[in-house]
Design an enzyme around this catalytic site. Structure first.
Site, PDB file in Angstrom:
ATOM      1  N   LEU A  20       0.891  -1.159   0.000  1.00 24.24           N
ATOM      2  CA  LEU A  20       0.000   0.000   0.000  1.00 24.24           C
ATOM      3  C   LEU A  20       0.927   1.205   0.000  1.00 24.24           C
ATOM      4  O   LEU A  20       1.908   1.221   0.754  1.00 24.24           O
ATOM      5  CB  LEU A  20      -0.876   0.026   1.253  1.00 24.24           C
ATOM      6  CG  LEU A  20      -2.127  -0.861   1.267  1.00 24.24           C
ATOM      7  CD1 LEU A  20      -2.749  -0.851   2.653  1.00 24.24           C
ATOM      8  CD2 LEU A  20      -3.131  -0.386   0.239  1.00 24.24           C
ATOM      9  N   ASP A  21       0.655   2.201  -0.842  1.00 22.38           N
ATOM     10  CA  ASP A  21       1.593   3.321  -0.890  1.00 22.38           C
ATOM     11  C   ASP A  21       1.575   4.108   0.417  1.00 22.38           C
ATOM     12  O   ASP A  21       0.714   3.916   1.278  1.00 22.38           O
ATOM     13  CB  ASP A  21       1.339   4.212  -2.112  1.00 22.38           C
ATOM     14  CG  ASP A  21      -0.004   4.908  -2.086  1.00 22.38           C
ATOM     15  OD1 ASP A  21      -0.418   5.343  -0.997  1.00 22.38           O
ATOM     16  OD2 ASP A  21      -0.638   5.027  -3.143  1.00 22.38           O
ATOM     17  N   LYS A  22       2.535   4.986   0.572  1.00 24.06           N
ATOM     18  CA  LYS A  22       2.751   5.686   1.840  1.00 24.06           C
ATOM     19  C   LYS A  22       1.519   6.459   2.286  1.00 24.06           C
ATOM     20  O   LYS A  22       1.199   6.538   3.482  1.00 24.06           O
ATOM     21  CB  LYS A  22       3.950   6.630   1.697  1.00 24.06           C
ATOM     22  CG  LYS A  22       4.373   7.301   2.994  1.00 24.06           C
ATOM     23  CD  LYS A  22       5.608   8.163   2.778  1.00 24.06           C
ATOM     24  CE  LYS A  22       6.052   8.846   4.071  1.00 24.06           C
ATOM     25  NZ  LYS A  22       7.261   9.682   3.858  1.00 24.06           N
TER      26      LYS A  22
ATOM     27  N   SER B 118      -1.610   5.755   1.597  1.00 23.58           N
ATOM     28  CA  SER B 118      -2.797   4.908   1.747  1.00 23.58           C
ATOM     29  C   SER B 118      -2.766   4.170   3.085  1.00 23.58           C
ATOM     30  O   SER B 118      -1.721   4.042   3.716  1.00 23.58           O
ATOM     31  CB  SER B 118      -2.871   3.890   0.604  1.00 23.58           C
ATOM     32  OG  SER B 118      -2.961   4.551  -0.642  1.00 23.58           O
TER      33      SER B 118
END
Length: 253
Positions: A105-107, A109
């Site tokens: 999950l990106d930073k 999110s």
């Protein structure tokens, strides 16, 4: 010992909870891995009785396989790499044994991500060709229209490809639910940008049969026996063979 007992070194490191297979390949290539005192090479196989050293530390295979559900907060990065001023997911979870994330999950999110010490299960869950559901709740910066929902669900041209058709439904004026079966780099954010929407909040709430439920932000739990049994059932027939995707595409939202 017979050739059948030999195992690829990157799989051995993954199964031992050291890192993912991809990260294992990078360690081997960089010269950080030795087998019986000799520098390891890419693609080599080893036998169970051989001694494997990674960065000066002897690796002991793990018999118990771990699978955790973690509610990732914003600001935590899904990498095992330690960087100054950056809080990675292993540091955030702080589990007693070495585990690594299944996908990303990106930073910016938050929400559900699974962590494991079992390398075999990773690609069986992640491969887009296996068509496993991942469900997200997304808030955007302006009112959602029926046209936006329809076009998002039909597939969007990003990263030199067209996303797979997916399920999209409205929850509120600015919020929608989306169920994907693939995980391109920042996929939902890129899809929204095509239609001039900006993602304000993004939270993953389900991976296959594993739901975020009431798990608090920043906390983790071990999967129940019932969840594991159902997950095993859903993974029947799922391949862990590599898909031929560009490097920048092999990612999660």
């Amino acid at each position: 010992m017979t050739e059948k007992e030999a195992i690829r070194l990157n799989k051995y490191l993954s199964d031992s909870g050291v890192c993912s297979r991809r990260e294992a390949d990078r360690l081997i290539e960089s010269g950080s891995v030795k087998v019986d005192g000799v520098r390891a090479v890419m693609g080599m196989k080893i036998f169970p009785n051989q001694t494997v050293i990674v960065k000066g530390k002897k690796i002991v295979p793990r018999a118990v396989k771990v699978l955790l559900a973690y509610n990732k907060p914003r600001g935590v990065v899904c990498t095992s790499e330690k960087r100054k001023g950056v809080r990675n997911i292993e540091q955030a979870v702080n589990y007693k044994d070495r585990v690594y994330p299944i996908g990303r999950l990106d930073k910016e999110s938050e929400g559900l991500i699974l962590l494991t010490n079992n390398g075999d299960i990773v690609n069986r869950i992640l491969r887009g060709s296996n068509n496993h559901d991942k469900e997200y709740i997304v808030k955007v910066d302006r009112e959602i229209t029926e046209d936006f929902l329809k076009r998002m669900s039909e597939g969007v041209h990003i990263l030199d490809t067209v996303t797979k058709p997916c399920k999209v439904s409205r929850i509120g004026k600015y919020t929608f639910r989306i169920i994907l079966t693939q995980g391109l780099n920042r996929q939902i954010r890129r899809m929204c940008e095509v239609f001039s929407y900006k993602v304000v909040e993004l939270r993953r709430v389900r991976i296959m049969n594993i739901e975020l439920g009431g798990l608090k932000v920043g906390e983790y739990r071990v999967l129940t026996d019932q969840e594991m049994q159902e997950l095993d059932r859903l993974l029947i027939g799922s391949t862990n063979l590599p898909a031929f995707l560009k490097k920048e595409q092999i990612n999660e939202e």
